[in-house]
Design a protein around this motif. Structure first.
Motif, PDB file in Angstrom:
ATOM      1  N   LEU A  37       0.853  -1.187   0.000  1.00 46.94           N
ATOM      2  CA  LEU A  37       0.000   0.000   0.000  1.00 46.94           C
ATOM      3  C   LEU A  37       0.890   1.238   0.000  1.00 46.94           C
ATOM      4  O   LEU A  37       1.718   1.395   0.873  1.00 46.94           O
ATOM      5  CB  LEU A  37      -0.883  -0.043   1.246  1.00 46.94           C
ATOM      6  CG  LEU A  37      -2.151   0.795   1.240  1.00 46.94           C
ATOM      7  CD1 LEU A  37      -3.103   0.345   0.143  1.00 46.94           C
ATOM      8  CD2 LEU A  37      -2.840   0.699   2.578  1.00 46.94           C
ATOM      9  N   ASN A  38       0.723   2.091  -0.986  1.00 44.19           N
ATOM     10  CA  ASN A  38       1.608   3.247  -1.135  1.00 44.19           C
ATOM     11  C   ASN A  38       1.032   4.555  -0.619  1.00 44.19           C
ATOM     12  O   ASN A  38       1.530   5.620  -0.961  1.00 44.19           O
ATOM     13  CB  ASN A  38       1.992   3.428  -2.608  1.00 44.19           C
ATOM     14  CG  ASN A  38       3.121   2.496  -2.999  1.00 44.19           C
ATOM     15  OD1 ASN A  38       3.754   1.893  -2.138  1.00 44.19           O
ATOM     16  ND2 ASN A  38       3.369   2.376  -4.279  1.00 44.19           N
ATOM     17  N   ILE A  39      -0.018   4.485   0.168  1.00 48.56           N
ATOM     18  CA  ILE A  39      -0.581   5.697   0.749  1.00 48.56           C
ATOM     19  C   ILE A  39      -0.634   5.547   2.268  1.00 48.56           C
ATOM     20  O   ILE A  39      -0.635   4.436   2.788  1.00 48.56           O
ATOM     21  CB  ILE A  39      -1.999   6.016   0.207  1.00 48.56           C
ATOM     22  CG1 ILE A  39      -2.969   4.868   0.501  1.00 48.56           C
ATOM     23  CG2 ILE A  39      -1.954   6.353  -1.276  1.00 48.56           C
ATOM     24  CD1 ILE A  39      -4.424   5.199   0.224  1.00 48.56           C
ATOM     25  N   GLY A  40      -0.681   6.685   2.947  1.00 40.80           N
ATOM     26  CA  GLY A  40      -0.771   6.661   4.404  1.00 40.80           C
ATOM     27  C   GLY A  40      -2.200   6.492   4.877  1.00 40.80           C
ATOM     28  O   GLY A  40      -3.155   6.520   4.090  1.00 40.80           O
ATOM     29  N   TYR A  41      -2.338   6.348   6.176  1.00 39.16           N
ATOM     30  CA  TYR A  41      -3.642   6.100   6.782  1.00 39.16           C
ATOM     31  C   TYR A  41      -4.617   7.259   6.559  1.00 39.16           C
ATOM     32  O   TYR A  41      -5.799   7.044   6.273  1.00 39.16           O
ATOM     33  CB  TYR A  41      -3.465   5.806   8.274  1.00 39.16           C
ATOM     34  CG  TYR A  41      -4.732   5.466   9.002  1.00 39.16           C
ATOM     35  CD1 TYR A  41      -5.693   4.627   8.440  1.00 39.16           C
ATOM     36  CD2 TYR A  41      -4.986   5.987  10.264  1.00 39.16           C
ATOM     37  CE1 TYR A  41      -6.861   4.317   9.120  1.00 39.16           C
ATOM     38  CE2 TYR A  41      -6.146   5.676  10.954  1.00 39.16           C
ATOM     39  CZ  TYR A  41      -7.081   4.847  10.372  1.00 39.16           C
ATOM     40  OH  TYR A  41      -8.235   4.550  11.046  1.00 39.16           O
ATOM     41  N   LEU A  42      -4.137   8.501   6.670  1.00 44.79           N
ATOM     42  CA  LEU A  42      -5.034   9.643   6.460  1.00 44.79           C
ATOM     43  C   LEU A  42      -5.616   9.632   5.043  1.00 44.79           C
ATOM     44  O   LEU A  42      -6.819   9.803   4.854  1.00 44.79           O
ATOM     45  CB  LEU A  42      -4.306  10.964   6.733  1.00 44.79           C
ATOM     46  CG  LEU A  42      -4.045  11.273   8.206  1.00 44.79           C
ATOM     47  CD1 LEU A  42      -3.043  12.403   8.351  1.00 44.79           C
ATOM     48  CD2 LEU A  42      -5.341  11.625   8.913  1.00 44.79           C
ATOM     49  N   LYS A  43      -4.766   9.424   4.057  1.00 46.98           N
ATOM     50  CA  LYS A  43      -5.228   9.368   2.663  1.00 46.98           C
ATOM     51  C   LYS A  43      -6.149   8.164   2.453  1.00 46.98           C
ATOM     52  O   LYS A  43      -7.185   8.261   1.787  1.00 46.98           O
ATOM     53  CB  LYS A  43      -4.028   9.308   1.708  1.00 46.98           C
ATOM     54  CG  LYS A  43      -4.389   9.229   0.245  1.00 46.98           C
ATOM     55  CD  LYS A  43      -5.100  10.471  -0.252  1.00 46.98           C
ATOM     56  CE  LYS A  43      -4.118  11.479  -0.792  1.00 46.98           C
ATOM     57  NZ  LYS A  43      -4.767  12.688  -1.307  1.00 46.98           N
ATOM     58  N   TYR A  44      -5.777   7.035   3.026  1.00 43.25           N
ATOM     59  CA  TYR A  44      -6.586   5.816   2.920  1.00 43.25           C
ATOM     60  C   TYR A  44      -8.011   6.071   3.426  1.00 43.25           C
ATOM     61  O   TYR A  44      -8.982   5.591   2.850  1.00 43.25           O
ATOM     62  CB  TYR A  44      -5.929   4.688   3.719  1.00 43.25           C
ATOM     63  CG  TYR A  44      -6.699   3.398   3.747  1.00 43.25           C
ATOM     64  CD1 TYR A  44      -6.544   2.457   2.726  1.00 43.25           C
ATOM     65  CD2 TYR A  44      -7.580   3.116   4.792  1.00 43.25           C
ATOM     66  CE1 TYR A  44      -7.257   1.261   2.748  1.00 43.25           C
ATOM     67  CE2 TYR A  44      -8.288   1.929   4.825  1.00 43.25           C
ATOM     68  CZ  TYR A  44      -8.131   1.003   3.790  1.00 43.25           C
ATOM     69  OH  TYR A  44      -8.841  -0.175   3.814  1.00 43.25           O
ATOM     70  N   MET A  45      -8.110   6.849   4.499  1.00 38.30           N
ATOM     71  CA  MET A  45      -9.420   7.148   5.087  1.00 38.30           C
ATOM     72  C   MET A  45     -10.174   8.240   4.328  1.00 38.30           C
ATOM     73  O   MET A  45     -11.299   8.568   4.656  1.00 38.30           O
ATOM     74  CB  MET A  45      -9.252   7.549   6.550  1.00 38.30           C
ATOM     75  CG  MET A  45      -8.795   6.408   7.438  1.00 38.30           C
ATOM     76  SD  MET A  45      -9.996   5.078   7.552  1.00 38.30           S
ATOM     77  CE  MET A  45     -11.226   5.850   8.615  1.00 38.30           C
ATOM     78  N   GLY A  46      -9.515   8.823   3.319  1.00 40.35           N
ATOM     79  CA  GLY A  46     -10.183   9.807   2.472  1.00 40.35           C
ATOM     80  C   GLY A  46      -9.873  11.255   2.797  1.00 40.35           C
ATOM     81  O   GLY A  46     -10.453  12.164   2.210  1.00 40.35           O
ATOM     82  N   TYR A  47      -8.934  11.479   3.729  1.00 39.69           N
ATOM     83  CA  TYR A  47      -8.600  12.855   4.101  1.00 39.69           C
ATOM     84  C   TYR A  47      -7.952  13.570   2.923  1.00 39.69           C
ATOM     85  O   TYR A  47      -6.955  13.111   2.366  1.00 39.69           O
ATOM     86  CB  TYR A  47      -7.654  12.855   5.311  1.00 39.69           C
ATOM     87  CG  TYR A  47      -7.305  14.229   5.808  1.00 39.69           C
ATOM     88  CD1 TYR A  47      -8.245  15.018   6.452  1.00 39.69           C
ATOM     89  CD2 TYR A  47      -6.027  14.746   5.633  1.00 39.69           C
ATOM     90  CE1 TYR A  47      -7.929  16.288   6.920  1.00 39.69           C
ATOM     91  CE2 TYR A  47      -5.696  16.007   6.098  1.00 39.69           C
ATOM     92  CZ  TYR A  47      -6.647  16.771   6.731  1.00 39.69           C
ATOM     93  OH  TYR A  47      -6.325  18.027   7.190  1.00 39.69           O
ATOM     94  N   SER A  48      -8.541  14.702   2.536  1.00 39.78           N
ATOM     95  CA  SER A  48      -8.071  15.445   1.369  1.00 39.78           C
ATOM     96  C   SER A  48      -8.356  16.929   1.565  1.00 39.78           C
ATOM     97  O   SER A  48      -9.449  17.304   1.990  1.00 39.78           O
ATOM     98  CB  SER A  48      -8.799  14.919   0.126  1.00 39.78           C
ATOM     99  OG  SER A  48      -8.400  15.617  -1.018  1.00 39.78           O
ATOM    100  N   VAL A  49      -7.352  17.759   1.266  1.00 39.75           N
ATOM    101  CA  VAL A  49      -7.467  19.206   1.466  1.00 39.75           C
ATOM    102  C   VAL A  49      -7.236  19.952   0.164  1.00 39.75           C
ATOM    103  O   VAL A  49      -6.880  19.367  -0.853  1.00 39.75           O
ATOM    104  CB  VAL A  49      -6.443  19.705   2.520  1.00 39.75           C
ATOM    105  CG1 VAL A  49      -6.681  19.076   3.873  1.00 39.75           C
ATOM    106  CG2 VAL A  49      -5.017  19.474   2.048  1.00 39.75           C
ATOM    107  N   GLY A  50      -7.417  21.264   0.218  1.00 36.82           N
ATOM    108  CA  GLY A  50      -7.098  22.110  -0.922  1.00 36.82           C
ATOM    109  C   GLY A  50      -8.251  22.270  -1.900  1.00 36.82           C
ATOM    110  O   GLY A  50      -9.392  21.901  -1.613  1.00 36.82           O
TER     111      GLY A  50
END
Length: 110
Positions: free
Chosen positions: A1-14
């Motif tokens: 898995l090449n993404i972290g836990y925050l990204k995995y959970m859908g955390y997205s900004v900007g």
């Protein structure tokens, strides 16, 4: 898995990220829930138990690092930085203040 836990959970900004209420719903889930076994045990251990000071510290340190690293860019993503700063302030009020003693991370780059 090449993404972290925050990204995995859908955390997205900007600009293309989530609105504030959705980001905070995700952050609350990240703080309160068990990390899925799709991540290696060593990685899961870094995040500590759900609803723990270690978990909150990992979330806060991660977001603060995203913020600091992006502030150094020639063309910093202004909206993303504002979102990270806002989410960190919310996390501090919601989960940290009057509860934990670890040093809250800085978003200053100096």
């Amino acid at each position: 898995l090449n993404i972290g836990y925050l990204k995995y959970m859908g955390y997205s900004v900007g600009k293309n990220g989530h609105i504030k209420s959705e980001r905070r719903r995700i952050l609350r889930n990240v703080y309160n829930n068990v990390i899925p076994k799709v991540f290696p045990p060593r990685y899961i251990n870094e995040w500590g138990r759900p609803s723990s000071s270690k978990r909150l510290q990992k979330i806060a340190e991660s977001i603060a690092a995203f913020c600091r690293n992006n502030k150094k860019k020639i063309h910093p993503p202004i909206q993303a930085i504002k979102d990270w700063e806002s989410d960190l302030a919310w996390l501090k009020l919601e989960f940290y203040d009057n509860r934990y003693k670890f040093r809250w991370p800085s978003i200053d780059i100096w």
